[in-house]
Enzyme design. Structure first.
Site, short mmCIF file in Angstrom:
data_model
loop_
_atom_site.label_atom_id
_atom_site.label_comp_id
_atom_site.label_asym_id
_atom_site.label_seq_id
_atom_site.Cartn_x
_atom_site.Cartn_y
_atom_site.Cartn_z
N ASP A 182 37.65 24.79 35.48
CA ASP A 182 38.45 25.83 36.11
C ASP A 182 39.10 26.66 34.99
O ASP A 182 38.97 26.35 33.81
CB ASP A 182 39.49 25.24 37.07
CG ASP A 182 39.91 26.26 38.14
OD1 ASP A 182 39.67 27.47 37.92
OD2 ASP A 182 40.47 25.86 39.17
C1 BGC Z 1 41.06 28.95 40.53
C2 BGC Z 1 39.61 28.88 40.91
C3 BGC Z 1 38.96 30.23 40.70
C4 BGC Z 1 39.13 30.61 39.26
C5 BGC Z 1 38.45 31.90 38.87
C6 BGC Z 1 41.27 29.56 39.16
O1 BGC Z 1 42.61 29.84 38.90
O2 BGC Z 1 41.62 27.66 40.59
O3 BGC Z 1 39.48 28.45 42.24
O4 BGC Z 1 37.62 30.20 41.08
O5 BGC Z 1 40.51 30.72 38.98
O6 BGC Z 1 39.12 32.99 39.33
#
Ligand code: BGC
Length: 726
Positions: free
Chosen positions: A244
């Protein structure tokens, strides 16, 4: 699985190019051109439209090996056309519609150069305070699995890679505070939190994202037993695992790594294949390889996986996307309106709805009655705001301007400023019915948007109380990104429609329901009475001293609990406000004549559970029939009910139909004392039900213990969980 293209690319790649494939970068404008030209990025995030095509062109025309880019974007519940939030979609209990919506979103996103979406979010959630509950399919593992698979199929059928996230347990964030630690007992992990991921992997999801959470001491981006051990080695997942956003370098903040180099080492050794946002791999992988802390085999495996996803998407042949028939906005709008209709849950209706076209004057009131942005919900970067239709617009479209008045009452949901009340009360007094649109604005749910309280924010309850006191009947339409405590709303409103954040076509969809079409959404999460009851979910275990299900605090008084101490509260009802699976329509369904054939289920066999569903009301309607099972005696305690199947059934007024479900032994499996998946012989109870606290029920027996419900009996169980896994 290997391919000659991937083999020959690997043979040709420099170390820097290999590491580049494992790095995902967010450009700002065109500031990453040199990096892409040098083969230093395998993926970009958050570039759409012209920029996406430009970078893809640089990669495939101007980098040495011409390897296309994965272009990732959070396409969570639609792209330019916004569908209901995933929690709302879950309320539809309608996998085909969810699949169709995902396919439309994928077509629209692909038209803007996107070939990878970070969806579906498969985190099972039992705490409505968590802001990301909006992005989830709710509290049930089976519902989340079915809808997750539907989304994966929808996206990938259109050439956009899906991403099953957040592996795993992120939805159990303590206290509902985003990013908080999670502590999930192994049985619960395997029975509640992992199944949607296993289903998505089996359905061919090309990518998986690890969670931000620390699971019992190990941040998920460094969790070798679950990522490498379970997901890759046992389940055989051969796509790519992405971290993530910054979750790799955040391991230094969690405190399991001293510095960025150690973060890089732990994460790649744990089985991650791509780093999102942070750049510890870019800066440290080479040195880690040199000193033997990361093996060249692991590096090549990660590169192979990234290339494999690109190959499976067809990007080497069609890097700019497959040519597709142009999406007609009208089709997308039709789908969005239909799914929004199916997502709304009617919780109360005291002889008020449907209104019918000949209703006199309607006062449309509330901060969300004409709030295009807020009805879309969280994660809507690419929404076409011009194509959003509010409830006010939907009602005006039906009744014309003359019969519809509009007063906000409150400027914003969270406002305590009551200066607009008087105008709203005046509008109500000169109307025959009030449609009051209240709830949560879009900024109250989503990532890092958690709440400690789950009542209506601001002065909205006071607005409802005063409107109700006029004596003019009030329909409360509640927009929200989470389950709210709605008891006080139910007390005052004559009808209560839970609309979630219903998306671009939410307004007309709600108008369709208010004026005639029977609502058919059902709760994908238990609605608690108050925050003090959390966590509250239908598939809980029994206690030795269960309270009386029919009474708020009175004990059941069975001979087993003579002490008078029960699993209940002194100062709150132990029962939910509305149970999982609940929802009303404009007609009534009766369930009758349950039959189980045979009523002994043998290994390898099936049991048919059938009953007659009758529409005994005066209107057509759709029922969501739910099949629940309880294992009555087992070697470990089992939930009081578990959803095993469901089906939407539409019947005309007066029509009846025999409905049949098939149950197989493996659907009764659970994680036994040794960590193996088993079905034990014995008695089970089955319900065919309108929700999780009702239904026709009967007992059946499972005839014989089997060690491996999926494969052959009498062989070593293939489902056994290795000792090192949690
Ligand atoms: C979130 C994810 C997301 C990623 C990309 C993160 O902060 O937890 O779910 O896909 O950002 O934007």
């Amino acid at each position: 699985m290997s391919s000659s293209r991937i083999d020959s690319l690997l043979a040709e790649m420099t170390l820097a190019e290999k590491i580049g494939q494992l790095c995902q970068v967010q450009p700002h404008g065109r500031d990453q051109e040199d990096l892409v030209r040098a083969g230093g990025a395998g993926s970009l995030i958050n570039v759409v439209g012209d920029d996406a095509y430009h970078y893809q062109w640089l990669a495939v025309e101007h980098s040495r090996l011409r390897i296309p880019l994965l272009l990732g974007r959070d396409v969570i519940h639609g792209f330019s056309t916004v569908f209901p939030i995933p929690l709302g979609q879950a309320a539809s209990f309608d996998p085909p519609s969810v699949r169709e919506a995902a396919a439309t979103a994928a077509r629209q996103a692909a038209g803007a150069g996107v070939n990878w979406t970070f969806s579906p979010m498969l985190d099972v959630v039992r705490d409505p305070r968590w802001g990301r509950v909006a992005e989830s399919f709710g509290e049930d593992p089976l519902l989340a699995s079915r809808l997750g698979v539907a989304m994966v199929e929808g996206y990938q059928g259109e050439g956009v890679a899906a991403c099953a996230k957040h592996f795993v347990g992120y939805g159990a964030a303590q206290g509902g505070r985003d990013y908080s630690e999670t502590a999930i007992p192994p049985r619960q992990l395997h029975e509640v939190y992992l199944p949607p991921f296993e289903a998505a992997v089996a359905a061919g999801a090309l990518t998986v994202m690890t969670g931000f959470n620390d699971l019992d001491g190990l941040p998920m981006s460094g969790h070798a037993p679950l990522v490498q051990g379970l997901l890759k080695d046992r389940w055989g997942f051969d796509g790519l695992v992405v971290s993530d956003w910054n979750s790799i370098t955040e391991m230094a903040v969690h405190g399991t790594a001293a510095d960025a180099s150690e973060c890089a080492r732990q994460s790649i050794v744990a089985g991650l294949d791509m780093e999102m946002a942070s750049s510890s791999w870019r800066h440290h992988l080479e040195a880690l390889l040199e000193r033997g802390a990361v093996s060249p085999q692991r590096l090549d495996d990660a590169v192979r996986r990234v290339l494999r996803v690109k190959e499976r998407l067809g990007l080497f042949e069609t890097p700019y996307g497959r040519s597709r028939p142009a999406e007609t906005p009208a089709t997308a709008a039709f789908q969005a309106r239909q799914l929004a209709r199916r997502s709304c849950v009617l919780l109360e209706n005291h002889a008020l709805l449907p209104l019918g076209e000949n209703v006199g004057r309607v006062a449309v009131v509330g901060p969300l009655a004409d709030a295009g942005h807020d009805q879309l919900g969280c994660w809507v970067f690419d929404a076409d705001h011009g194509a959003t239709h509010s409830v006010l617009a939907g009602i005006r479209e039906r009744l014309g301007d003359r019969r519809v008045s509009f007063e906000r009452g409150l400027d914003r949901c969270r406002s305590d400023d009551e200066h607009g009340f008087q105008a709203a009360l005046d509008a109500a007094r000169s109307a025959d019915v009030v449609v009051l649109c209240i709830g949560e604005d879009a900024g109250l749910s989503g990532e890092a948007h958690c709440r400690a309280f789950i009542e209506l924010p601001g002065a909205q309850q006071r607005l409802l109380d005063q409107l109700a006191a006029t004596g003019v009947p009030v329909v409360a339409v509640v927009f929200t990104g989470r389950p709210l405590a709605l008891g006080a709303v139910a007390d005052k409103a004559r009808a209560l429609l839970l609309a979630w954040h219903p998306g671009s076509l939410g307004g007309p969809a709600i108008a369709d329901l208010l004026f005639g079409e029977s609502p058919s959404g059902r709760l994908p999460m238990t609605l608690p009475r108050s925050v003090g009851q959390i966590p509250l979910y239908y598939n809980h275990k029994n206690t030795g001293r269960p309270p009386d299900p029919d009474s708020p605090r009175v004990p059941s008084g069975t001979p087993l609990d003579p002490s008078g101490f029960f699993a209940a509260y002194l100062d709150e009802d132990h029962r939910p406000q509305y149970p999982f699976g609940y929802g009303l329509g404009y007609t009534r369904f009766e369930y009758a004549d349950l039959e189980l054939t045979p009523n002994v289920l043998a290994p390898g066999g099936t049991l048919a559970a059938s009953f007659t569903l009758r529409n005994v009301g005066a209107r057509a309607g759709t029922e969501v029939v739910q099949l629940y099972v309880q294992d009555l005696v087992a070697s470990v305690t089992r939930p009081v009910r578990e959803l095993k199947d469901f089906r939407r059934v539409s019947l005309e007024a007066g029509e009846s139909r025999r409905i049949e479900f098939e149950l197989r032994g493996e659907q009764l499996a659970f994680r036994g004392l040794e960590g193996e998946r088993i079905v034990e012989p014995g008695r089970f109870r089955l319900w065919l039900a309108a929700h999780s606290q009702t239904g026709l029920s009967a007992e059946f027996e499972y005839a014989e213990r089997i060690a491996d419900p999926v494969g052959q009996r009498d062989e070593a169980p293939t489902e056994e969980v290795p000792a090192e896994l949690p």
